[in-house]
Design a protein around this motif. Structure first.
Motif, short mmCIF file in Angstrom:
data_model
loop_
_atom_site.label_atom_id
_atom_site.label_comp_id
_atom_site.label_asym_id
_atom_site.label_seq_id
_atom_site.Cartn_x
_atom_site.Cartn_y
_atom_site.Cartn_z
N ARG A 196 1.07 -1.20 0.09
CA ARG A 196 0.08 0.07 -0.04
C ARG A 196 0.96 1.08 -0.14
O ARG A 196 2.04 1.00 0.24
CB ARG A 196 -0.91 0.11 1.41
CG ARG A 196 -1.71 -1.18 1.45
CD ARG A 196 -3.07 -1.14 0.79
NE ARG A 196 -3.46 0.29 1.02
CZ ARG A 196 -4.23 0.87 -0.03
NH1 ARG A 196 -4.50 0.40 -1.19
NH2 ARG A 196 -4.83 2.00 0.29
N PRO A 251 -10.36 -9.07 -1.73
CA PRO A 251 -10.08 -7.89 -2.70
C PRO A 251 -8.75 -7.43 -3.03
O PRO A 251 -7.99 -7.00 -2.20
CB PRO A 251 -11.15 -6.76 -2.02
CG PRO A 251 -11.85 -7.57 -0.72
CD PRO A 251 -10.89 -8.92 -0.43
N ASP A 252 -8.60 -7.43 -4.14
CA ASP A 252 -7.42 -6.71 -4.96
C ASP A 252 -6.29 -7.69 -4.53
O ASP A 252 -5.05 -7.17 -4.86
CB ASP A 252 -7.12 -5.14 -4.24
CG ASP A 252 -6.40 -4.38 -5.38
OD1 ASP A 252 -6.38 -4.79 -6.41
OD2 ASP A 252 -5.75 -3.65 -4.81
N ARG A 255 -4.05 -9.47 -7.72
CA ARG A 255 -3.12 -8.58 -8.44
C ARG A 255 -1.93 -8.18 -7.53
O ARG A 255 -0.78 -8.35 -8.15
CB ARG A 255 -3.82 -7.11 -8.80
CG ARG A 255 -3.21 -6.35 -9.70
CD ARG A 255 -4.05 -4.87 -9.82
NE ARG A 255 -4.07 -4.14 -8.59
CZ ARG A 255 -3.05 -3.57 -7.91
NH1 ARG A 255 -2.00 -3.46 -8.47
NH2 ARG A 255 -3.25 -3.20 -6.71
N ARG A 256 -2.03 -7.99 -6.50
CA ARG A 256 -0.92 -7.64 -5.56
C ARG A 256 0.04 -8.62 -5.17
O ARG A 256 1.25 -8.58 -4.97
CB ARG A 256 -1.69 -7.00 -4.20
CG ARG A 256 -1.91 -5.51 -4.20
CD ARG A 256 -2.77 -4.74 -3.18
NE ARG A 256 -1.63 -4.84 -1.98
CZ ARG A 256 -1.96 -4.81 -0.65
NH1 ARG A 256 -3.38 -4.72 -0.48
NH2 ARG A 256 -1.22 -4.80 0.24
#
Ligand SMILES: Cc1cc2nc3c(=O)[nH]c(=O)nc-3n(C[C@H](O)[C@H](O)[C@H](O)COP(=O)(O)OP(=O)(O)OC[C@H]3O[C@@H](n4cnc5c(N)ncnc54)[C@H](O)[C@@H]3O)c2cc1C
Length: 413
Positions: A196, A251-252, A255-256
């Motif tokens: 992040r 969630p997400d 990709r990460r």
């Protein structure tokens, strides 16, 4: 006592609880021996999270700078998902941060400071049994991995030997408010997870599982799940695959995780029991997980071990200086329980939490997408917390309040 004790305190276990207590007692000028069966530095089962209050304890122990020097990121934001609704806020007031220091570093730093303060530390040394005289614990039998056995006498023997404490078993320490383990947990270390923008503790309440990301050093994260007992079989057959699939469904996270790789193995635990134990008796005391254990869902075990070290060092210091044993130690027990019980109960509530179901999910989404409603919820919580909780518990509500995003004072009118 027939033989003059060579130590004031013999501490069994040299990690969070034992090493911090050893430092504090040595700083009082007491003769302290810490014995641990492990070799150091070494890792132990933990996801390493320490909230801002626990970070404050590291500072009070004088060890924070050494831990930061090892490269652990200051976690300045906390982000919570409930299904697909996201809440985010600072990790505490301006300047506050949480940390996830790997135990191989944290425990070694704590021990190093204990030794510098004057405590003696013996690693690869197991405490095998207790020495007793007239119903009083007066020391223990130590055995090195090389096979050498010897008796050590001390004015007090302290069990800082963790959740499977032999000291607690040998002295028959009484348990209370006990609740058996409820949720299995799995965790693993990853390198290369896309970070992040600011180091952020993330967690997801989704269905019946809870997922966590704990940022450690640059490019190094600990990812964890608490699941349900009925999911245990899925994990048991191939826990690396089950773990990976669950991470990617967050969630997400698919990709990460594209460039992420696993370090070592996925580590699992069937569940952690919850209890308080009477932490003292004739010639002995308990601290850390040995005296008070709970599910790691709230990430409080390390910080609580450090807090107990401060409380116990104060109590033992008074007793060494002539105060009455029973009065001093029962006051220690009372203080420990009053301080820890609110978050113990909250931990059990979190562990018991199950899927909220479609109706509540829809309501939650409606609240979250409305800034006005969300503000009302946030302000109502802030207003309610002091009356709902004791002052000690309110001080520890970083866990709740950090999920409310910051709102400038001016915006509240
Ligand atoms: C899966 C998992 C995840 C966790 N995640 C977190 C988290 O994110 N944040 C958090 O704050 N807490 C977490 N915890 C809890 C935390 O790890 C403990 O609360 C903390 O380690 C307690 O410290 P302690 O010093 O009491 O015990 P321990 O760290 O268990 O240390 C006990 C020591 O005693 C030694 N010992 C035991 N028996 C003997 C003997 N007979 N002779 C000599 N030595 C002995 C052992 O070798 C060990 O080194 C987690 C726990 C688990 C299981």
């Amino acid at each position: 006592m027939s033989t003059h004790p060579e130590y004031d305190a013999l501490i069994v276990g040299g990690r969070a609880a034992g090493a911090s207590l050893a430092q504090l007692l040595a700083k009082q000028g007491r003769r302290v021996l810490v014995a641990d069966r492990d070799e150091f530095p070494s890792d132990t089962m933990s996801t390493h999270f320490m909230n801002m209050i626990a970070v404050g304890a590291l500072k009070r122990l004088g060890v924070l700078d050494d831990i930061l020097a090892a490269g652990f990121r200051r976690i300045t934001r906390h982000r919570a998902w409930i299904d697909d609704c996201c809440f985010e806020g600072p990790a505490g007031p301006p300047g506050a941060f949480s940390l996830a220091p790997r135990r191989i570093v944290l425990d070694a730093v704590l021990l190093d400071h204990a030794v510098k303060a004057g405590a003696r530390f013996e690693q690869r040394t197991r405490v095998d049994s207790l020495l007793r005289e007239d119903g009083q614990v007066v020391g223990a039998v130590l055995q090195t991995t090389g096979g050498e056995r010897r008796e050590v006498r001390a004015r007090v023997l302290i069990g800082a030997d963790g959740k499977s404490s032999k000291v607690a078993e040998w002295v028959g320490a009484q348990e209370y408010d006990a609740v058996p383990a409820m949720r299995p947990g799995y965790y693993a270390y990853f390198h290369g997870v896309e970070p992040r923008p600011e180091p952020t503790l993330e967690f997801w309440f989704g269905g019946d599982q809870i997922g966590f990301v704990f940022p450690m050093r640059e490019g190094e994260d600990c990812i964890a799940f608490e699941i349900q007992p009925e999911d245990f079989d899925e994990f048991r057959s191939d826990h690396a695959a089950a773990f990976d699939a669950r991470v990617r469904r967050l969630p997400d996270m698919a990709r990460r995780m594209q460039n992420a790789h696993l370090e070592g193995k996925v580590i699992g635990v069937k569940g952690i029991d919850n209890y308080f134990r009477k932490p003292y008796g004739p010639g002995w005391a308990l601290t850390g997980d040995a005296g008070y254990l709970k599910d790691p869902i709230t990430g409080l075990g390390i910080g609580d071990a450090l807090e107990q070290a401060f409380m116990l060092a104060e109590a033992l210091g008074a007793w060494f200086d002539g105060a009455d044993w029973e009065a001093t130690m029962s006051a220690f027990q009372q203080k420990r329980d009053q301080t820890m019980k609110p978050m113990y109960d909250a931990t059990l509530d979190y562990v018991r939490m199950r899927d909220i179901g479609p109706a509540e999910q829809a309501l939650l989404r409606a609240v979250v997408i409305s800034p006005t409603l969300m503000r009302s919820v946030a302000y109502a919580m802030v207003a309610q917390l002091p009356s709902l909780l004791s002052p000690a518990a309110y001080g520890r509500t970083a866990f709740v309040s950090r999920f409310l995003w910051p709102v400038p004072e001016a915006a509240k009118t």
